[in-house]
Design an enzyme around this catalytic site. Structure first.
Site, PDB file in Angstrom:
ATOM      1  N   ASP A 185       0.863  -1.178   0.000  1.00  0.00           N
ATOM      2  CA  ASP A 185       0.000   0.000   0.000  1.00  0.00           C
ATOM      3  C   ASP A 185       0.900   1.229   0.000  1.00  0.00           C
ATOM      4  O   ASP A 185       2.123   1.119  -0.040  1.00  0.00           O
ATOM      5  CB  ASP A 185      -0.976  -0.016   1.199  1.00  0.00           C
ATOM      6  CG  ASP A 185      -2.319   0.606   0.813  1.00  0.00           C
ATOM      7  OD1 ASP A 185      -2.332   1.794   0.465  1.00  0.00           O
ATOM      8  OD2 ASP A 185      -3.331  -0.106   0.830  1.00  0.00           O
TER       9      ASP A 185
ATOM     10  N   HIS B 256      -2.807   2.943  -4.624  1.00  0.00           N
ATOM     11  CA  HIS B 256      -2.187   2.506  -3.368  1.00  0.00           C
ATOM     12  C   HIS B 256      -0.759   2.027  -3.633  1.00  0.00           C
ATOM     13  O   HIS B 256      -0.310   1.028  -3.078  1.00  0.00           O
ATOM     14  CB  HIS B 256      -3.028   1.424  -2.693  1.00  0.00           C
ATOM     15  CG  HIS B 256      -4.317   1.963  -2.120  1.00  0.00           C
ATOM     16  ND1 HIS B 256      -4.367   2.712  -0.973  1.00  0.00           N
ATOM     17  CD2 HIS B 256      -5.601   1.891  -2.572  1.00  0.00           C
ATOM     18  CE1 HIS B 256      -5.633   3.065  -0.718  1.00  0.00           C
ATOM     19  NE2 HIS B 256      -6.395   2.594  -1.681  1.00  0.00           N
TER      20      HIS B 256
ATOM     21  N   GLU C  10      -9.672   2.512  -5.290  1.00  0.00           N
ATOM     22  CA  GLU C  10      -9.338   3.899  -4.962  1.00  0.00           C
ATOM     23  C   GLU C  10      -8.150   4.445  -5.757  1.00  0.00           C
ATOM     24  O   GLU C  10      -7.324   5.175  -5.223  1.00  0.00           O
ATOM     25  CB  GLU C  10      -9.049   4.022  -3.458  1.00  0.00           C
ATOM     26  CG  GLU C  10     -10.250   3.654  -2.608  1.00  0.00           C
ATOM     27  CD  GLU C  10      -9.992   3.802  -1.117  1.00  0.00           C
ATOM     28  OE1 GLU C  10     -10.887   4.300  -0.432  1.00  0.00           O
ATOM     29  OE2 GLU C  10      -8.912   3.397  -0.645  1.00  0.00           O
TER      30      GLU C  10
END
Ligand code: ACM
Length: 774
Positions: free
Chosen positions: A200, A268, A336
């Site tokens: 991440d 990420h 995301e």
């Protein structure tokens, strides 16, 4: 029949599930089975298990399961089972390809006067039978004593093939020993899929030999500053070596758990891009730069490039991942990924055009398809978060739906396999209650009952579409889960509810029955030193007519309750800890100022469920609100319950915050006689990546360089009652107390509390607000 007193009484109490069983005689069903078996019948006879009872196998390949059973029974019940030949009075593990049970994971278990027989067609089923036997043998905390099992016949099999938890080792690294503890607990819940989130923005956590910078650089970050003295400067981080992974994979496999690795792409990606800038967006004038590993939670802008350099890098990484993780599914993230960097990059835009794609979303689908095709060519399958549907469903993908269940529904209708992990109720990093003893967490409350009532099968799917629902998992994101203890606290006992929704037939699932079986499981947690939450059973105190009436009259009726309305609440008024002989609570108690109530919930058989919890009924406590009791001013509040220090594995003080607005309401309170306010505050790092939402963070005008805490009467547009300047962070402790006199007013008034500190400085949070009377 030889049965210890406690065992016997527990069986009577928890016999409520007998209603779910077809009893062939008058005996009650056993008490502590979670998940509840598919079919269970009581039978005649009984069999005593104690030290030296023999566990035997009909096939040498089952010896691992026999050894597991011995270890489990030793740990849960302190009994030393022996190995030996099968015969009468043994516990027989019978692997039999023709056993009349559901394939692979199904098993039968019978208890007769002649012993215990567990049968299955496959090792997995035998293993689950052993787990059930471990539960049958641990109905109480009578450690080391023999147990008499009642005659019983169980036929059992799971409803769903994917029964999982996700551990986020990226935000906070979870050491191997703690992952093994979670694997042990998953096995005891018949879960079979451990999704490890390994990369991440805040860290890359798995050794890739070809790319050493991924862990030399990407596994470490400098803690964020809260602007003050004493900020830790030691890098935070860690990673699993490939040997660690092989060890974990083998440990999990021995417990019939598959570890599914996740490398999150294309977003990420900040830790990866910090390690190898050439795989990111390299055009520095158009959105790209070389970042360091992030300390900002949330959404950060760094994306993988989609050119051949980057894809070759990813294929090489996946090769090493596939070499150490034998799982069919490889998770590639996809969540995301804000597309700003791709939008600004001329090279990416040229690629979109050259590929004949419409936009960045279609590029993401193309990118995921490249990875899916590669994984397929190696005999593996791709799974990704539901955002990968946004540019059309990648041909090869299975979908893990987190933004509700719509993604799963759409994908299943289109013939793709899906796993459900909707934020509500399966993000277990959310707190479990509004109690003051809740540790750091995301700010929503996801109570046990919501998890229990979750049904993995979306009602809109037809039977055929429903075949694509592989199951569900709960996710333990670790921004606020800083050590093994935090992970355990978030996971248990909600994982018990999850396990039952995924394993047990819908027709047998029953919340009340579950609650009668859970206390025994809570004993097992204590026995194994698992940091399970007691929020479901802990006692809460409420003044029946409200705190303002109590304040005015100096007395109150105090109601005692717990979240699940289960158990017997006992209490004392003399400051002593309640015992099994303390007074039973059955209606609100009369208290007067100065009295202290201490309460604990027990089972009917005196098994302590939680606590003790204490309530001091004083004017001071009636005039005090903790951050759990304040409400956010903002409608779109992003509520978090954050720790004082972002990376401390030790238990830390916690504060509710709303990252969009440092503004809090203290609900209406009787102001008569109140002369001043005392506010305990904490200064936190402002470490949030908000991407396109950053402009929504509210700023409030300040009069002094470091801002103030301003107190308004009734509403945030009301009369200003106090403005307390904040002092220079560089020389102010992290935790301080502010005081101000308040104008003398009467009647009930709310307070609005606003921090006006600048947004480029630290974040201020409230611990408690105390109103003081003369
Ligand atoms: C996610 O919570 N971003 C999958």
């Amino acid at each position: 029949m030889k049965t210890s007193r406690t065992t016997k009484s527990l069986i009577t109490t928890f016999g409520a599930i007998a209603a779910l069983c077809v009893a062939s005689n008058a005996m009650a069903a056993p008490s502590g089975l979670i998940p509840l078996p598919a079919e269970m019948k009581m039978a005649r006879g009984h069999f005593q298990v104690g030290n030296q009872t023999v566990v035997c196998v009909t096939n040498p390949s089952s010896q691992g399961t026999a050894d597991y059973l011995k270890g489990l029974v030793k740990a849960l019940r302190g009994i030393d089972l022996a190995s030996g030949a099968c015969g009468t009075s043994t516990i027989t593990l019978d692997l039999d390809a023709t056993a009349p049970v559901e394939a692979a994971e199904g098993y039968s278990l019978t208890v007769t006067a002649k012993g215990v027989v567990i049968q299955s067609r496959a090792e997995a089923g035998l293993f689950y039978g052993a787990v059930t036997l471990g539960q049958l043998l641990s109905p109480d905390d009578h450690f080391g004593q023999p147990v008499t099992l009642e005659g019983l016949s169980i036929k059992d099999y799971p409803q769903y093939a994917w029964r999982g938890l996700m551990i986020d080792s990226a935000r906070h690294f979870l050491p191997v020993v703690d992952v093994k503890t979670m694997i042990d607990q998953m096995a005891q819940h018949k879960l079979n899929s451990l999704h490890l989130h390994l990369s991440d923005d805040q860290g890359w956590r798995v050794e890739i030999k070809r790319y050493p910078n991924l862990t030399r650089i990407g596994a470490w970050r400098t803690p964020p500053s809260n602007g003050g003295p004493g900020v830790p400067t030691e890098p935070y981080g860690g990673f699993y070596t490939q040997d660690d992974i092989r060890d974990l994979v083998a440990y999990a496999a021995a417990r019939h758990i598959t570890i599914v690795p996740e490398i999150d792409m294309p977003g990420h990606a900040q830790a990866a891009v910090a390690s190898y800038p050439e795989i990111g967006i390299r055009d520095l004038r158009n959105g790209g730069d070389q970042p360091t590993v992030s300390t900002d939670w949330g959404v950060n802008p760094y994306l993988f490039n989609t050119d051949e350099t980057s894809l070759a890098f990813i294929r090489n990484v996946l090769d090493e991942i596939m070499a150490i993780f034998p799982s069919t599914y490889i998770h590639v993230g996809g969540d995301e990924a804000v597309k700003n960097q791709w939008e600004k990059s001329p090279a990416i835009q040229a690629q979109i055009k050259a590929l004949g794609l419409k936009d960045e979303h279609e590029l993401q689908t193309w990118f995921i398809d490249q990875l899916g095709a590669y994984l397929n060519s190696k005999g593996r399958r791709l799974i990704g978060w539901d955002e990968i549907l946004e540019g059309g469903i990648p041909q090869t993908a299975a979908i893990m739906s987190w933004r509700g269940t719509d993604g799963a529904i759409k994908a299943a209708q289109a013939g793709h396999d899906v796993v459900l992990s909707p934020t509500n109720p399966l993000y277990f990093d959310n707190q479990q209650s509004r109690r003051n003893d809740e540790p750091a967490a995301r700010g929503w409350v996801v109570p046990l009952e919501d998890v229990y009532k979750f049904d993995a099968m979306p009602a809109v799917l037809t039977a055929d579409q429903g075949k694509h629902v592989m199951g569900a998992q709960a996710n333990l994101w670790s921004e606020y889960l800083m050590s093994g203890w935090y992970v355990q606290h978030a996971a248990f006992p909600r994982t018990d509810a999850l396990a039952e929704t995924l394993w047990s037939p819908k027709s047998t699932r029953n919340w009340k029955s579950f609650l009668t079986r859970l206390p025994v499981q809570m004993v097992r947690y204590r026995q194994q030193n698992i940091g399970a939450s007691d929020a479901a059973f802990a006692v809460d105190f409420t003044t029946v007519d409200g705190r303002n009436v109590a304040l005015a009259s100096g007395k109150a009726k105090l109601a005692l309750s717990n979240q699940v309305a289960s158990g017997v609440i006992r209490y004392t008024l003399d400051g002593s800890e309640p015992t099994a002989s303390s007074k039973v609570y059955n209606k609100p108690i009369d208290v007067t100022l100065g009295q202290t109530v201490i309460a604990t919930a027990f089972t009917k058989d005196d098994l302590k469920l939680a606590g003790p919890d204490r309530y001091d009924f004083t004017a001071a406590s009636l005039l005090t609100r903790t951050s759990q009791e304040l409400t956010a001013c903002g409608k779109g509040a992003l509520g978090l319950r954050t720790p004082l220090t972002p990376d401390s594995p030790a238990k830390a003080p916690v504060y509710n915050i709303d990252i969009f607005d440092s503004c809090w309401m203290y609900p209406e309170v009787r102001r008569d006689g109140v002369t001043s306010v005392t506010i305990d505050i904490a200064r936190l790092a402002r470490n949030y990546g908000l991407a396109n939402e950053a402009s929504k963070v509210l700023t409030h005008p300040r009069n002094t360089p470091f801002g103030e805490l301003v107190v308004y009467r009734d509403t945030c547009a009301g009369a200003e009652e106090a403005r307390i300047p904040l002092t220079n962070p560089a020389t102010t402790p992290n935790v301080t107390t502010l005081n101000a006199t308040l104008p003398s007013v009467t009647g009930d008034h709310a307070l609005c509390l606003i921090f006006t500190a600048p947004l480029d400085g630290p974040y201020y949070a409230i611990d408690t607000v105390r109103l003081n009377q003369k």
